[in-house]
Design a protein around this motif. Structure first.
Motif, PDB file in Angstrom:
ATOM      1  N   ARG A 190       0.825  -1.209   0.000  1.00 23.27           N
ATOM      2  CA  ARG A 190       0.000   0.000   0.000  1.00 23.27           C
ATOM      3  C   ARG A 190       0.855   1.253   0.000  1.00 23.27           C
ATOM      4  N   GLY A 191       1.946   1.241   0.699  1.00 26.84           N
ATOM      5  CA  GLY A 191       2.856   2.383   0.723  1.00 26.84           C
ATOM      6  C   GLY A 191       2.256   3.591   1.403  1.00 26.84           C
ATOM      7  N   ASP A 192       2.725   4.779   0.992  1.00 32.51           N
ATOM      8  CA  ASP A 192       2.194   6.026   1.542  1.00 32.51           C
ATOM      9  C   ASP A 192       1.993   7.016   0.399  1.00 32.51           C
ATOM     10  N   GLY A 193       1.103   7.972   0.628  1.00 32.69           N
ATOM     11  CA  GLY A 193       0.717   8.912  -0.420  1.00 32.69           C
ATOM     12  C   GLY A 193       1.873   9.683  -1.014  1.00 32.69           C
ATOM     13  N   ARG A 194       2.781  10.142  -0.170  1.00 33.83           N
ATOM     14  CA  ARG A 194       3.894  10.940  -0.680  1.00 33.83           C
ATOM     15  C   ARG A 194       4.771  10.126  -1.631  1.00 33.83           C
ATOM     16  N   SER A 195       5.123   8.914  -1.256  1.00 36.16           N
ATOM     17  CA  SER A 195       6.003   8.131  -2.142  1.00 36.16           C
ATOM     18  C   SER A 195       5.270   7.694  -3.411  1.00 36.16           C
ATOM     19  N   ILE A 196       3.965   7.495  -3.338  1.00 34.15           N
ATOM     20  CA  ILE A 196       3.187   7.173  -4.551  1.00 34.15           C
ATOM     21  C   ILE A 196       3.240   8.347  -5.516  1.00 34.15           C
ATOM     22  N   VAL A 197       2.979   9.562  -4.993  1.00 38.16           N
ATOM     23  CA  VAL A 197       3.018  10.769  -5.823  1.00 38.16           C
ATOM     24  C   VAL A 197       4.433  11.002  -6.353  1.00 38.16           C
ATOM     25  N   ASP A 198       5.437  10.885  -5.491  1.00 38.69           N
ATOM     26  CA  ASP A 198       6.832  11.068  -5.927  1.00 38.69           C
ATOM     27  C   ASP A 198       7.186  10.103  -7.061  1.00 38.69           C
ATOM     28  N   ASN A 199       6.726   8.872  -6.962  1.00 39.77           N
ATOM     29  CA  ASN A 199       6.998   7.877  -8.004  1.00 39.77           C
ATOM     30  C   ASN A 199       6.356   8.288  -9.328  1.00 39.77           C
ATOM     31  N   LEU A 200       5.150   8.791  -9.276  1.00 41.71           N
ATOM     32  CA  LEU A 200       4.490   9.246 -10.512  1.00 41.71           C
ATOM     33  C   LEU A 200       5.217  10.455 -11.106  1.00 41.71           C
ATOM     34  N   ILE A 201       5.649  11.380 -10.249  1.00 44.42           N
ATOM     35  CA  ILE A 201       6.394  12.559 -10.722  1.00 44.42           C
ATOM     36  C   ILE A 201       7.709  12.121 -11.371  1.00 44.42           C
ATOM     37  N   GLU A 202       8.417  11.195 -10.737  1.00 45.64           N
ATOM     38  CA  GLU A 202       9.677  10.686 -11.296  1.00 45.64           C
ATOM     39  C   GLU A 202       9.488  10.045 -12.664  1.00 45.64           C
ATOM     40  N   ASN A 203       8.274   9.604 -12.927  1.00 49.47           N
ATOM     41  CA  ASN A 203       7.992   8.944 -14.208  1.00 49.47           C
ATOM     42  C   ASN A 203       7.261   9.849 -15.190  1.00 49.47           C
ATOM     43  N   GLY A 204       7.239  11.171 -14.898  1.00 49.37           N
ATOM     44  CA  GLY A 204       6.778  12.133 -15.889  1.00 49.37           C
ATOM     45  C   GLY A 204       5.412  12.755 -15.675  1.00 49.37           C
ATOM     46  N   PHE A 205       4.643  12.309 -14.705  1.00 40.36           N
ATOM     47  CA  PHE A 205       3.349  12.940 -14.451  1.00 40.36           C
ATOM     48  C   PHE A 205       3.577  14.267 -13.732  1.00 40.36           C
ATOM     49  N   GLU A 206       2.700  15.219 -13.965  1.00 44.26           N
ATOM     50  CA  GLU A 206       2.831  16.559 -13.401  1.00 44.26           C
ATOM     51  C   GLU A 206       2.203  16.641 -12.017  1.00 44.26           C
ATOM     52  N   LYS A 207       2.970  17.158 -11.045  1.00 45.68           N
ATOM     53  CA  LYS A 207       2.501  17.267  -9.664  1.00 45.68           C
ATOM     54  C   LYS A 207       1.237  18.124  -9.565  1.00 45.68           C
ATOM     55  N   GLN A 208       1.164  19.210 -10.331  1.00 45.49           N
ATOM     56  CA  GLN A 208       0.011  20.098 -10.241  1.00 45.49           C
ATOM     57  C   GLN A 208      -1.277  19.450 -10.729  1.00 45.49           C
ATOM     58  N   ASP A 209      -1.189  18.320 -11.408  1.00 45.58           N
ATOM     59  CA  ASP A 209      -2.377  17.611 -11.898  1.00 45.58           C
ATOM     60  C   ASP A 209      -2.805  16.486 -10.963  1.00 45.58           C
ATOM     61  N   MET A 210      -2.141  16.354  -9.828  1.00 46.82           N
ATOM     62  CA  MET A 210      -2.393  15.221  -8.931  1.00 46.82           C
ATOM     63  C   MET A 210      -3.136  15.614  -7.667  1.00 46.82           C
ATOM     64  N   GLU A 211      -3.845  14.631  -7.133  1.00 49.38           N
ATOM     65  CA  GLU A 211      -4.468  14.697  -5.817  1.00 49.38           C
ATOM     66  C   GLU A 211      -4.210  13.348  -5.155  1.00 49.38           C
ATOM     67  N   VAL A 212      -4.155  13.336  -3.829  1.00 45.53           N
ATOM     68  CA  VAL A 212      -3.947  12.090  -3.102  1.00 45.53           C
ATOM     69  C   VAL A 212      -4.703  12.171  -1.781  1.00 45.53           C
TER      70      VAL A 212
END
Length: 159
Positions: A80-102
């Motif tokens: 399950r992990g945690d929200g921050r590392s999930i978001v960080d992983n998506l950002i590292e793979n090219g998704f834009e932080k400003q388009d995300m919610e968690v």
């Protein structure tokens, strides 16, 4: 001396021919030969689908396979992990932080939530990924009237 055919000989020949024709229906048919599979030295064509990749400027459907691949790999490594590392992983793979919610990792009284949901807004649609203790699932949903993807209070992504 020449032998003349007699009526008797003609009758015997006729009976023999009739018996041969009648018995030909009783003879087992010879099976048609079947083709023997052969091995080919030509390599099999590669899959026509390309590897999942981020497709900036395209819709959620075009990006879902990549989103799922990234999140599935994360889930397999971290659960399950945690929200921050999930978001960080998506950002590292090219998704834009400003388009995300968690969603939050813990409840108001400090207990671990049952799941964490992350969303990415893409062209008026939402890619949603849900991380539970035992699985990861995703969906594509329409953008909410609020302009976001998740209902209720979400965690600030200000790091």
């Amino acid at each position: 001396m020449r032998v003349r055919p007699t009526r008797r000989l003609g009758a015997v020949l006729a009976l023999t021919l009739a018996a041969a024709v009648a018995l030909s229906g009783c003879v087992a048919e010879t099976p048609e030969p079947t083709a023997t599979p052969t091995t080919s030295t030509t390599p099999a064509p590669e899959a026509s689908e390309t590897a999942p990749m981020l497709r900036p400027g395209e819709n959620a459907v075009a990006n879902r396979r990549f989103f799922d691949q990234i999140n599935t790999e994360y889930f397999e490594a971290n659960g399950r992990g945690d929200g921050r590392s999930i978001v960080d992983n998506l950002i590292e793979n090219g998704f834009e932080k400003q388009d995300m919610e968690v969603t939050a990792d813990t409840t108001a009284i400090g207990l671990a939530t049952d799941s964490i949901v992350v969303s990415v807004r893409i062209k008026g649609e939402c890619l949603l990924g849900q991380f539970a203790p035992d699985n990861y699932v995703s969906s594509i949903e329409p953008l909410l009237g609020t302009g976001g993807c998740l209902v209720g209070k979400t965690r600030a992504i200000d790091w």
